[in-house]
Design a protein around this motif. Structure first.
Motif, PDB file in Angstrom:
ATOM      1  N   THR A   1      16.417 -39.210  24.601  1.00  9.15           N
ATOM      2  CA  THR A   1      15.668 -40.416  24.225  1.00  9.15           C
ATOM      3  C   THR A   1      14.535 -40.644  25.224  1.00  9.15           C
ATOM      4  O   THR A   1      14.288 -39.812  26.098  1.00  9.15           O
ATOM      5  CB  THR A   1      16.605 -41.629  24.079  1.00  9.15           C
ATOM      6  N   SER A   2      13.847 -41.759  25.069  1.00  3.64           N
ATOM      7  CA  SER A   2      12.680 -42.021  25.911  1.00  3.64           C
ATOM      8  C   SER A   2      13.087 -42.832  27.140  1.00  3.64           C
ATOM      9  O   SER A   2      14.157 -43.452  27.166  1.00  3.64           O
ATOM     10  CB  SER A   2      11.615 -42.781  25.122  1.00  3.64           C
ATOM     11  N   LEU A   3      12.222 -42.860  28.135  1.00  2.00           N
ATOM     12  CA  LEU A   3      12.542 -43.534  29.396  1.00  2.00           C
ATOM     13  C   LEU A   3      12.756 -45.038  29.227  1.00  2.00           C
ATOM     14  O   LEU A   3      13.488 -45.655  30.002  1.00  2.00           O
ATOM     15  CB  LEU A   3      11.425 -43.298  30.428  1.00  2.00           C
ATOM     16  N   ASP A   4      12.114 -45.607  28.224  1.00  2.00           N
ATOM     17  CA  ASP A   4      12.239 -47.062  28.091  1.00  2.00           C
ATOM     18  C   ASP A   4      13.346 -47.471  27.129  1.00  2.00           C
ATOM     19  O   ASP A   4      13.590 -48.648  26.921  1.00  2.00           O
ATOM     20  CB  ASP A   4      10.892 -47.665  27.648  1.00  2.00           C
TER      21      ASP A   4
ATOM     22  N   GLU B   1      12.312 -34.740  19.458  1.00  2.00           N
ATOM     23  CA  GLU B   1      10.938 -34.290  19.702  1.00  2.00           C
ATOM     24  C   GLU B   1      10.531 -34.468  21.166  1.00  2.00           C
ATOM     25  O   GLU B   1       9.582 -33.848  21.640  1.00  2.00           O
ATOM     26  CB  GLU B   1       9.963 -35.026  18.768  1.00  2.00           C
ATOM     27  N   LEU B   2      11.270 -35.313  21.912  1.00  2.00           N
ATOM     28  CA  LEU B   2      10.916 -35.545  23.320  1.00  2.00           C
ATOM     29  C   LEU B   2      11.317 -34.375  24.218  1.00  2.00           C
ATOM     30  O   LEU B   2      10.818 -34.249  25.334  1.00  2.00           O
ATOM     31  CB  LEU B   2      11.568 -36.838  23.817  1.00  2.00           C
ATOM     32  N   ALA B   3      12.249 -33.556  23.753  1.00  2.18           N
ATOM     33  CA  ALA B   3      12.643 -32.353  24.501  1.00  2.18           C
ATOM     34  C   ALA B   3      12.877 -31.283  23.454  1.00  2.18           C
ATOM     35  O   ALA B   3      13.993 -30.927  23.106  1.00  2.18           O
ATOM     36  CB  ALA B   3      13.901 -32.610  25.328  1.00  2.18           C
ATOM     37  N   SER B   4      11.744 -30.762  22.960  1.00  6.99           N
ATOM     38  CA  SER B   4      11.788 -30.008  21.707  1.00  6.99           C
ATOM     39  C   SER B   4      12.526 -28.675  21.816  1.00  6.99           C
ATOM     40  O   SER B   4      12.905 -28.102  20.809  1.00  6.99           O
ATOM     41  CB  SER B   4      10.359 -29.782  21.203  1.00  6.99           C
TER      42      SER B   4
ATOM     43  N   ALA C   1       9.976 -25.271  29.712  1.00  7.38           N
ATOM     44  CA  ALA C   1      11.202 -24.663  29.195  1.00  7.38           C
ATOM     45  C   ALA C   1      11.961 -25.614  28.273  1.00  7.38           C
ATOM     46  O   ALA C   1      12.530 -25.200  27.265  1.00  7.38           O
ATOM     47  CB  ALA C   1      12.099 -24.228  30.354  1.00  7.38           C
ATOM     48  N   TYR C   2      11.945 -26.899  28.618  1.00  8.55           N
ATOM     49  CA  TYR C   2      12.694 -27.865  27.805  1.00  8.55           C
ATOM     50  C   TYR C   2      11.848 -28.491  26.703  1.00  8.55           C
ATOM     51  O   TYR C   2      12.348 -29.292  25.922  1.00  8.55           O
ATOM     52  CB  TYR C   2      13.253 -28.977  28.709  1.00  8.55           C
ATOM     53  N   GLY C   3      10.563 -28.153  26.680  1.00 10.29           N
ATOM     54  CA  GLY C   3       9.692 -28.749  25.663  1.00 10.29           C
ATOM     55  C   GLY C   3       9.475 -30.237  25.894  1.00 10.29           C
ATOM     56  O   GLY C   3       9.446 -31.026  24.941  1.00 10.29           O
TER      57      GLY C   3
END
Lengths: 708, 708
Positions: free
Chosen positions: A645-648, A486-489, A622-624
């Motif tokens: 994944t997320s930055l943390d 979902e972080l880069a949908s 473009a990457y969502g």
């Protein structure tokens, strides 16, 4: 000792990788391995034929292959030299009048699928580009050795589990010029025949071609860690391993020929055409480079399994006559037929692409299908593009041998899907068009067009989606590490990473992100840091940087001492703040902005922003990816999305890479790197400032005197 | 007889063109002449230096030069290899604090000016590309001969008016390797000095460098129809002709050096920067290829006319110390200085570029200026790009010698304008920034930025507008033939033709129109035929076609028998109807659609329409052409707009070309060309149609039997 000394005992040498066959799969592997020679990898590539291909064989490059060529650095030359295709035209007999009429048009590549459109350039030129690139990247160390035939292959099973061992022994026979370029296979006047390479020749017949002469034979023995059999549909490697091809050799016969087409009246001869005649067969028109046109002609001829058509009947004249019958009443004349061949079509696949993860099969050696969908050469090159970096990583000590298991896992599924598609596609193409009286048996034109259109996605090489495995952290439960899609949908884990334009912060120059991600063996960690002009986002980035610069980060852990910290895992940051809101020196050093390294410093930080000359890439859109939350996207060396994944979430980074990378004996921590920071103005002499509106000049040392 | 035989009498040979000097101007000329070798033109290019340039000298490619490289076919390689520039940053001392601060940013190329943006790649690589292209197009006939020095030049005035005569005799001396690569000019450790090529060396000093040794001298005599002196600021050709350079050699000294820049803290080191210090001089930063950075340093040193600075004081160390003083307190360290030089700046120009239209000067041989505006190499190449096709046309009998007069007419004005611009630009750059107390003497920062911005248009090579002459039919009364500029209101006669995207009718593939107009010596007649789906417009096009196919048309009259009808005047049609409204066979043959010629047939008809993959080019809108009225645009072989007129105005076409083209002895009329037309369905057998929904197949002749 040179092989020309012809010793009574063959000389023996050791090599990391032996590639058998210098066709598209083989030379792609060679070009990939060339990028590992600086780290000590040794590789040889042999081919029994002495003559390079100068026309004929495969010619279609799909979008994905063009993207790969971009990542290898020479797609511009290919696009320039080749014939870029835009449209497919369908011609069929009109049910009312019987006249051959154009019944539809569709775009040849689905718009928006890729920055590249399907391009036609014959196999010989493709091979030449890859060979030149391999020579360039290996400083001339990897160049195909021609006129070399493998004769025996032995595997010492006891050595298979030792990564440093050379368990495979291959006996090579050096052919004379005459043997390696058998009689009758050279050019016949101006028209070249490709029959000797076609499936109209059995494996046994082909083998005989290269072993005609009894004479003093020169042999050598090569001990290799890995062998890749890229030796085509009659693969000697496959037969020697005792691996069977499964599937039917169908009874069709098709003809390909390449010609200049001046005298005809079909207006679509420079577009791809699928032309069905009512009862004389069908033809696919492919406009090639150099104003050439290739015709794929499908004949309603039945050949029983194991039988081969009489090759003497396949002549330029017979092909032309057949094409004329299909196209009638449109005429077809030509000044020159450069090349022709004929072949049977079979959809066949091996059970496995490797028996032991030491000897591998790639390309036609493990899967064959029809050329109509233009997938043979593409899939072959994509096989070794997938395999070679894995072998390269294992041989140079970066990765565990388990990485190699992903090759067969990933590529056999692709081949199976391709074969299923091709079976359906070929059937449609060879079917007679449905007539009014005959709707059950024939193929409806709309069905044909539909399959063609949906097939386009597949044929572009864009439908490949690798299942979860050691290096693909899918969110669907097929891998132990899970992505947060979902972080880069709009990106899909297991699919190829697509490009968007971003702007380089140091130079303000816009470029496609993939031009910054050329194939060099590195994984990429793309840090979509979001609005770093806001403190919250910058804090998150700083925390990530602290991890990356620490001794336990994946960068520090897996980068061998002495190599660039970008060489194994290359961190690229793309932020979404205003370009002018931050200076380069505002970014954390050295992981995000490595001011110490002149070769990478200015290629690390990008921004999703408008450019002066090329519009706005809108990469986050473009990457969502949310500009508030950001995302980390890990991209494999072969450009497939590995992990989102997320930055943390550095724990997931640790877990992901630990599955297949080997910690470097002495990692490459960041702590001893010299960092720079902007001038400390408080230390600049104030007196001088007020006097001349300038800071005080440094006193040049005597030996460094300025010219003034 | 080989030159190595060293005969007592020098051998004598005849040649159409001798090029003296293999710098940018010389190799551009060579590449252009290469395109005439198939028509029998002979050409040699000599250079006294044996060593090719491997770094240093000029490095800036402006938009127009990149467009020329596009037309020569290799701009992609240049763009890939070079450093594409986007932004200029201005740094100046803050009047309040004296700190060096960024005072502004502007785009480096004015957006919308060209499809290409200014790109940095050093001269040696540019020369290498042009040399390779010349060899390719001449089949290896034109390759620079190095270590060859011209010693004498004699002109037989009595032969000047005879186009077939060889009035120029040049004595060439073949240098030994030692002579042609003088001591001290080779590399000094890793850092190469460019001083020996710079203006710090006088012509006499330079000459001595190449004539050091007494030994058996090998000479030859070349009789030439034309000679081009491309031998630089110290031009031997110019001095031998007794042509004077007019203008001041100013007293400034500038330093150039190329280095990798890892350790500094200026954030803009990968963008072009103009940095003025308060009192230590100024520096222009140019980011080069391969992560190199070049610094142009301006010193407040005075040198009297005729004096030369002590070269021994110009060292990598002294340059670095000077740069540090300017940039202080920003630091600057480097691992490697690849190259450095120093030079005086002068803006100088010869009275004439040719004394007799037989010997020509080009490039630095006839105009010198500062490198700051990046115009030297560009203008030099553009000189010979202008000249060479004219000589090529005259030598191969296509054009009258009068055509050659346009070279000096056109290029001297360009050089004069450049010098005026450069004088202003250089003064601004070398001026101290205005401080609060000192506003009269200094240069205001906003003035500097304004000149820089307007200078950008000039520097891009886009402000060139040739006055009316034999080949430029301006509407302003400066030429006898007058254009109708209102028909293409956004094109300007005398300026370069700019590109717009159009779609190829045969393949549906979109492309820039200029990629269809590669440099091959042909004039182009662009026929903007408008809405040809409407009868009125098609009738107009048919009338034009009737003229073009007639024996008296410019195509028929000026195309020599045996050559393609597109080779001298290439007609390209761009219509504006719906792409699918017409078939290719609806267009008049052969002038508009030459179905007989496989090499040109499908590259003749284009449409201004949306494409599947690359948007809508809107070419008519871009050129300001009405879709109702249409227009004819004649473009010169060097891409300048020559004439704009209406579709029915063939009289003006006749008049324009008759001014400078020579009617071919036996023209190439269209009447004996085989034409094709679509099938005549009325003649296809009806019986067969109703039976099988297919037309009857032709009976294949026995010897042409189809495989079925």
């Amino acid at each position: 000792m040179s092989i020309d000394d012809a010793p009574s005992q063959p000389i023996e040498t050791k090599i990391d990788v032996l590639i058998i066959g210098a066709g598209p799969a083989g030379v792609m592997a060679a070009d990939m391995f060339a990028r590992y020679t600086a780290q000590g990898l040794t590789c040889r590539i042999i081919d029994k034929r002495s003559a390079k291909l100068d026309n004929g064989q495969a010619d279609g490059l799909n979008c994905r292959t063009l993207e790969i060529f971009e990542s290898l650095g020479f797609v511009e030359s290919i696009e320039k030299e080749g014939s870029r295709m835009s449209e497919i035209n369908f011609w069929n007999p009109c049910p009312e009048t019987g006249r051959l009429v154009r019944t539809g048009k569709i775009p040849d590549t689905i718009p928006g699928l890729s920055r590249f459109q399907q391009t036609i350039l014959h196999q010989g030129r493709i091979e030449a580009h890859l060979i030149a690139d391999a020579a360039k990247h290996s400083n001339g160390a990897i160049i195909p050795e021609r006129g070399v035939l493998p004769e025996a292959l032995e595997i010492d099973e006891s050595l298979l589990s030792d990564p440093s061992a050379y368990p495979i022994k291959v006996t090579l026979r050096h052919l004379s010029e005459e043997e390696s370029n058998p009689d009758g296979l050279t050019q016949n006047g101006a028209t070249r025949s490709g029959l000797f390479r076609s499936s109209l020749v059995s494996a046994e017949e082909e083998e005989k071609l290269y072993k005609k002469k009894e004479q003093a034979v020169k042999r050598e023995i090569v001990s290799a860690k890995y062998v890749i059999g890229c030796d085509g549909a009659h693969s000697w490697t496959r037969r020697t391993l005792g691996i069977k091809m499964i599937g039917e050799q169908t009874s069709e016969l098709r003809l390909g020929s390449t010609r200049r087409c001046p005298h005809h009246q079909l207006p679509d001869i420079r577009a791809r055409c699928a032309i069905h005649s009512a009862n004389a067969g069908s033809v696919m028109v492919i406009p090639q480079e150099r104003d050439l046109v290739r015709l794929y002609i499908q004949l309603p001829v039945q050949v029983k399994p194991g039988e081969y058509l009489d090759r003497s009947k396949v002549t330029p004249e017979s092909i032309l006559a057949t094409a004329r019958a299909i196209l009638h009443p449109y005429t077809l004349d030509t000044e020159l037929i450069e090349w022709f061949t004929g072949y049977h079509i079979g959809q066949r696949l091996t059970e496995s692409f490797t028996p032991n993860n030491r000897v591998f099969l790639a390309g036609d050696a493990c899967h064959t299908h029809s050329p109509k969908a233009g997938q043979g050469m593409n899939t072959s090159m994509q096989d070794t593009f997938n395999l070679a970096w894995k072998i390269g990583h294992v041989v140079t000590g970066l990765a565990k041998p388990e990485l190699l298991e992903t090759y067969s896992l990933e590529r056999q599924v692709v081949a199976k899907t391709l074969i299923d598609f091709d079976t359906k596609f070929s059937k449609l193409f060879s079917g007679k068009p449905a007539s009014k009286d005959d709707l059950d048996e024939g193929v409806s034109l709309s069905e044909f067009k539909d399959v063609f259109a949906t097939g386009n996605l597949f044929a572009a090489g864009m439908s490949i989606s690798y299942a979860g495995n050691l290096i693909v952290a899918r969110p669907d439960g097929t891998s132990s590490i899970k992505s947060r899609p979902e972080l880069a949908s709009k990106l899909a884990v297991g699919e190829r990473f697509f490009s968007a334009q971003v702007v380089n912060v140091a130079s303000a120059t816009p470029d496609q992100l993939t031009t910054r991600m050329l194939t060099n063996g590195a994984f990429r960690i793309l840090v979509f840091a979001g609005n770093v002009a806001e403190e919250k986002a910058m804090k998150k980035l700083e925390k990530l940087a602290e991890y990356l610069d620490g001794e336990e980060s994946v960068v520090s852990k897996y980068t061998p001492k002495g190599r660039s910290r970008s060489s194994v895992i290359d961190v690229i940051t793309i932020h979404s703040s205003d370009r002018l809101a931050l200076e380069l020196y505002d970014f954390p050093q050295p992981s995000i902005f490595p001011s110490n390294d002149p070769h990478t410093a200015y290629k690390k930080v990008y921004v999703d922003a408008p450019s002066y000359h090329r519009g706005d890439g809108k990469a986050y859109e473009a990457y969502g990816i949310s500009k508030e939350e950001g995302a980390i996207v890990v991209v494999r060396p072969d450009q497939y999305v590995a992990l989102i994944t997320s930055l943390d979430d550095t724990a997931t980074l640790d877990a992901y890479f630990s599955q297949f990378l080997v910690p470097a004996a002495q990692g490459s921590p960041a702590k001893d790197i010299r960092l720079l920071s902007p001038p400390d103005w408080s230390k600049v002499e104030k007196v001088e400032l007020s006097h001349s509106f300038a800071v005080k000049e440094r006193e040049p040392a005597e030996e460094n005197a300025a010219v003034v």
